[in-house]
Design a protein around this motif. Structure first.
Motif, PDB file in Angstrom:
ATOM      1  N   VAL A 148      -4.128 -32.151  30.029  1.00 47.69           N
ATOM      2  CA  VAL A 148      -4.592 -30.773  29.849  1.00 47.69           C
ATOM      3  C   VAL A 148      -3.386 -29.868  29.613  1.00 47.69           C
ATOM      4  O   VAL A 148      -3.394 -29.034  28.702  1.00 47.69           O
ATOM      5  N   ALA A 149      -2.345 -30.028  30.409  1.00 47.07           N
ATOM      6  CA  ALA A 149      -1.130 -29.209  30.259  1.00 47.07           C
ATOM      7  C   ALA A 149      -0.519 -29.381  28.876  1.00 47.07           C
ATOM      8  O   ALA A 149      -0.073 -28.403  28.273  1.00 47.07           O
ATOM      9  N   ALA A 150      -0.519 -30.612  28.368  1.00 50.26           N
ATOM     10  CA  ALA A 150       0.059 -30.861  27.036  1.00 50.26           C
ATOM     11  C   ALA A 150      -0.713 -30.095  25.969  1.00 50.26           C
ATOM     12  O   ALA A 150      -0.110 -29.525  25.048  1.00 50.26           O
ATOM     13  N   ARG A 151      -2.020 -30.032  26.088  1.00 49.82           N
ATOM     14  CA  ARG A 151      -2.831 -29.304  25.114  1.00 49.82           C
ATOM     15  C   ARG A 151      -2.572 -27.798  25.212  1.00 49.82           C
ATOM     16  O   ARG A 151      -2.531 -27.095  24.199  1.00 49.82           O
ATOM     17  N   ILE A 152      -2.386 -27.306  26.422  1.00 47.44           N
ATOM     18  CA  ILE A 152      -2.070 -25.887  26.624  1.00 47.44           C
ATOM     19  C   ILE A 152      -0.690 -25.592  26.034  1.00 47.44           C
ATOM     20  O   ILE A 152      -0.495 -24.599  25.334  1.00 47.44           O
ATOM     21  N   GLY A 192      -2.491  -2.173  43.931  1.00 42.46           N
ATOM     22  CA  GLY A 192      -2.181  -3.383  44.689  1.00 42.46           C
ATOM     23  C   GLY A 192      -2.309  -4.587  43.777  1.00 42.46           C
ATOM     24  O   GLY A 192      -3.053  -4.553  42.793  1.00 42.46           O
ATOM     25  N   ARG A 193      -1.563  -5.624  44.084  1.00 40.02           N
ATOM     26  CA  ARG A 193      -1.621  -6.884  43.337  1.00 40.02           C
ATOM     27  C   ARG A 193      -1.801  -8.022  44.321  1.00 40.02           C
ATOM     28  O   ARG A 193      -1.269  -7.976  45.427  1.00 40.02           O
ATOM     29  N   GLY A 194      -2.508  -9.050  43.868  1.00 42.18           N
ATOM     30  CA  GLY A 194      -2.665 -10.236  44.694  1.00 42.18           C
ATOM     31  C   GLY A 194      -2.819 -11.464  43.824  1.00 42.18           C
ATOM     32  O   GLY A 194      -3.375 -11.379  42.723  1.00 42.18           O
ATOM     33  N   GLY A 195      -2.341 -12.571  44.320  1.00 44.02           N
ATOM     34  CA  GLY A 195      -2.457 -13.828  43.595  1.00 44.02           C
ATOM     35  C   GLY A 195      -3.428 -14.755  44.280  1.00 44.02           C
ATOM     36  O   GLY A 195      -3.579 -14.729  45.502  1.00 44.02           O
ATOM     37  N   GLY A 196      -4.084 -15.566  43.484  1.00 44.40           N
ATOM     38  CA  GLY A 196      -4.997 -16.565  44.013  1.00 44.40           C
ATOM     39  C   GLY A 196      -4.298 -17.900  44.142  1.00 44.40           C
ATOM     40  O   GLY A 196      -3.103 -18.028  43.850  1.00 44.40           O
ATOM     41  N   PRO A 197      -5.048 -18.898  44.563  1.00 37.64           N
ATOM     42  CA  PRO A 197      -4.441 -20.223  44.664  1.00 37.64           C
ATOM     43  C   PRO A 197      -4.021 -20.740  43.303  1.00 37.64           C
ATOM     44  O   PRO A 197      -4.572 -20.344  42.276  1.00 37.64           O
ATOM     45  N   SER A 198      -3.053 -21.605  43.295  1.00 45.04           N
ATOM     46  CA  SER A 198      -2.565 -22.228  42.073  1.00 45.04           C
ATOM     47  C   SER A 198      -2.917 -23.707  42.128  1.00 45.04           C
ATOM     48  O   SER A 198      -2.781 -24.335  43.168  1.00 45.04           O
ATOM     49  N   VAL A 199      -3.355 -24.237  41.003  1.00 42.31           N
ATOM     50  CA  VAL A 199      -3.764 -25.632  40.937  1.00 42.31           C
ATOM     51  C   VAL A 199      -3.014 -26.288  39.781  1.00 42.31           C
ATOM     52  O   VAL A 199      -3.039 -25.779  38.653  1.00 42.31           O
ATOM     53  N   ALA A 200      -2.358 -27.407  40.063  1.00 39.22           N
ATOM     54  CA  ALA A 200      -1.636 -28.124  39.014  1.00 39.22           C
ATOM     55  C   ALA A 200      -2.627 -28.660  37.986  1.00 39.22           C
ATOM     56  O   ALA A 200      -3.696 -29.158  38.334  1.00 39.22           O
ATOM     57  N   LEU A 201      -2.266 -28.527  36.724  1.00 41.88           N
ATOM     58  CA  LEU A 201      -3.108 -29.045  35.651  1.00 41.88           C
ATOM     59  C   LEU A 201      -2.751 -30.504  35.386  1.00 41.88           C
ATOM     60  O   LEU A 201      -1.576 -30.879  35.430  1.00 41.88           O
ATOM     61  N   PRO A 202      -3.757 -31.342  35.088  1.00 44.62           N
ATOM     62  CA  PRO A 202      -3.454 -32.723  34.698  1.00 44.62           C
ATOM     63  C   PRO A 202      -2.539 -32.726  33.472  1.00 44.62           C
ATOM     64  O   PRO A 202      -2.609 -31.821  32.630  1.00 44.62           O
ATOM     65  N   ALA A 203      -1.701 -33.743  33.355  1.00 45.51           N
ATOM     66  CA  ALA A 203      -0.701 -33.809  32.285  1.00 45.51           C
ATOM     67  C   ALA A 203      -1.325 -33.683  30.900  1.00 45.51           C
ATOM     68  O   ALA A 203      -0.778 -32.980  30.039  1.00 45.51           O
ATOM     69  N   GLU A 228       5.059 -29.402  37.054  1.00 45.21           N
ATOM     70  CA  GLU A 228       3.745 -29.241  36.440  1.00 45.21           C
ATOM     71  C   GLU A 228       3.499 -27.819  35.936  1.00 45.21           C
ATOM     72  O   GLU A 228       4.131 -26.869  36.367  1.00 45.21           O
ATOM     73  N   LEU A 229       2.522 -27.738  35.032  1.00 49.33           N
ATOM     74  CA  LEU A 229       1.977 -26.453  34.603  1.00 49.33           C
ATOM     75  C   LEU A 229       0.784 -26.176  35.517  1.00 49.33           C
ATOM     76  O   LEU A 229      -0.020 -27.072  35.791  1.00 49.33           O
ATOM     77  N   PHE A 230       0.673 -24.964  36.013  1.00 49.33           N
ATOM     78  CA  PHE A 230      -0.356 -24.609  36.983  1.00 49.33           C
ATOM     79  C   PHE A 230      -1.331 -23.581  36.426  1.00 49.33           C
ATOM     80  O   PHE A 230      -0.939 -22.681  35.672  1.00 49.33           O
ATOM     81  N   LEU A 231      -2.564 -23.699  36.842  1.00 39.93           N
ATOM     82  CA  LEU A 231      -3.549 -22.638  36.683  1.00 39.93           C
ATOM     83  C   LEU A 231      -3.178 -21.582  37.719  1.00 39.93           C
ATOM     84  O   LEU A 231      -2.953 -21.910  38.888  1.00 39.93           O
ATOM     85  N   VAL A 232      -3.058 -20.317  37.282  1.00 46.12           N
ATOM     86  CA  VAL A 232      -2.753 -19.223  38.205  1.00 46.12           C
ATOM     87  C   VAL A 232      -3.767 -18.107  37.988  1.00 46.12           C
ATOM     88  O   VAL A 232      -4.395 -18.017  36.928  1.00 46.12           O
TER      89      VAL A 232
END
Length: 184
Positions: A124-128, A111-122, A95-99
Motif C-alpha cells: 500500500v505504501a509503495a502505491r502511495i 487547538g490542534r490534535g493528532g489521532g493514532p498513527s497506523v503503519a501502512l503495509p509495504a 514505514e509510511l503511516f496513516l496519520v
C-alpha cells in the motif's frame, strides 16, 4: 451552540459528535460556552486547500486548519472543526503511516490534535509513494468502494479494533484542549 465540521463525510461528523457527547463519560460540551443541550453539529463541505492525498504532517495539519477556518467563513458557527487524514513518516521508523489531524477554532483561539498513527503495509505504501491516494488504494485492496466513508483504512488495518470515527475522535478531542481545559 453551532459546531461546523469542515467536510461532507459522515464519518468526520460522527467523530465530532462522539467527542462532544462523551469523553470517557465526561460531557465535554458542558465545558464549552453555551447550553450543552443545544449543541448542533453540522457538516459544512469546504475545501482543504491541500492535495487530495496530503503527505507529511505539515500538509495534513494545514488541511485541518484550512477546513476549520473555512467553516467559520461559511456561516455563523461557534466552533469550526477541520479534520484531515494523510500519510507521513516519523523519525526512527521506516514505514509510511496513516496519520490524522484535527483543528478547532472559534476565530480567536485554536487547538490542534493528532489521532493514532497506523503503519501502512509495504504494498500500500509503495502505491502511495507512486502517487496514488490512500482511499482508492484501500478500496482496491479490499475490493470495495467508499472505505473512507465507513471504517476507513484505520479500521481495515486494525481488523476493526479502531475504526475511522474513533481514530478521528481522538484527534478532535486533542484539538478541543484549549476550549475545555484551564491549563491552556
Amino acid at each position: 451552540m453551532r459546531v461546523g465540521v469542515g467536510s461532507g463525510n459522515p464519518v468526520k461528523r460522527r467523530a465530532v459528535e462522539r467527542v462532544l457527547e462523551s469523553s470517557r463519560g465526561r460531557d465535554l460540551a458542558d465545558d464549552l460556552a453555551g447550553d450543552p443541550t443545544t449543541v448542533a453539529v453540522e457538516s459544512v463541505p469546504v475545501p482543504s486547500g491541500v492535495s487530495e492525498q496530503p503527505t507529511g504532517h505539515a500538509e495534513t495539519v494545514a488541511g485541518a486548519e484550512n477546513r476549520a477556518a473555512a467553516v467559520l467563513d461559511a456561516g455563523a458557527y461557534d466552533l469550526g472543526v477541520g479534520i484531515e487524514g494523510g500519510v507521513a513518516r516519523f523519525d526512527g521508523a521506516d514505514e509510511l503511516f496513516l496519520v490524522m489531524w484535527a483543528a478547532v477554532s472559534d476565530g480567536s483561539r485554536a487547538g490542534r490534535g493528532g489521532g493514532p498513527s497506523v503503519a501502512l503495509p509495504a504494498d500500500v505504501a509503495a502505491r502511495i509513494d507512486d502517487g496514488a491516494e490512500l482511499g482508492p488504494v484501500m478500496d482496491d485492496v479490499l475490493d470495495t468502494t467508499g472505505v473512507a466513508r465507513r471504517g476507513g483504512a484505520a479500521g481495515a488495518l486494525t481488523a476493526g479494533r479502531v475504526d475511522r470515527a474513533d481514530a478521528l475522535a481522538t484527534a478532535v478531542a486533542g484539538a478541543l484542549g484549549p476550549f475545555v481545559s484551564d491549563l491552556y
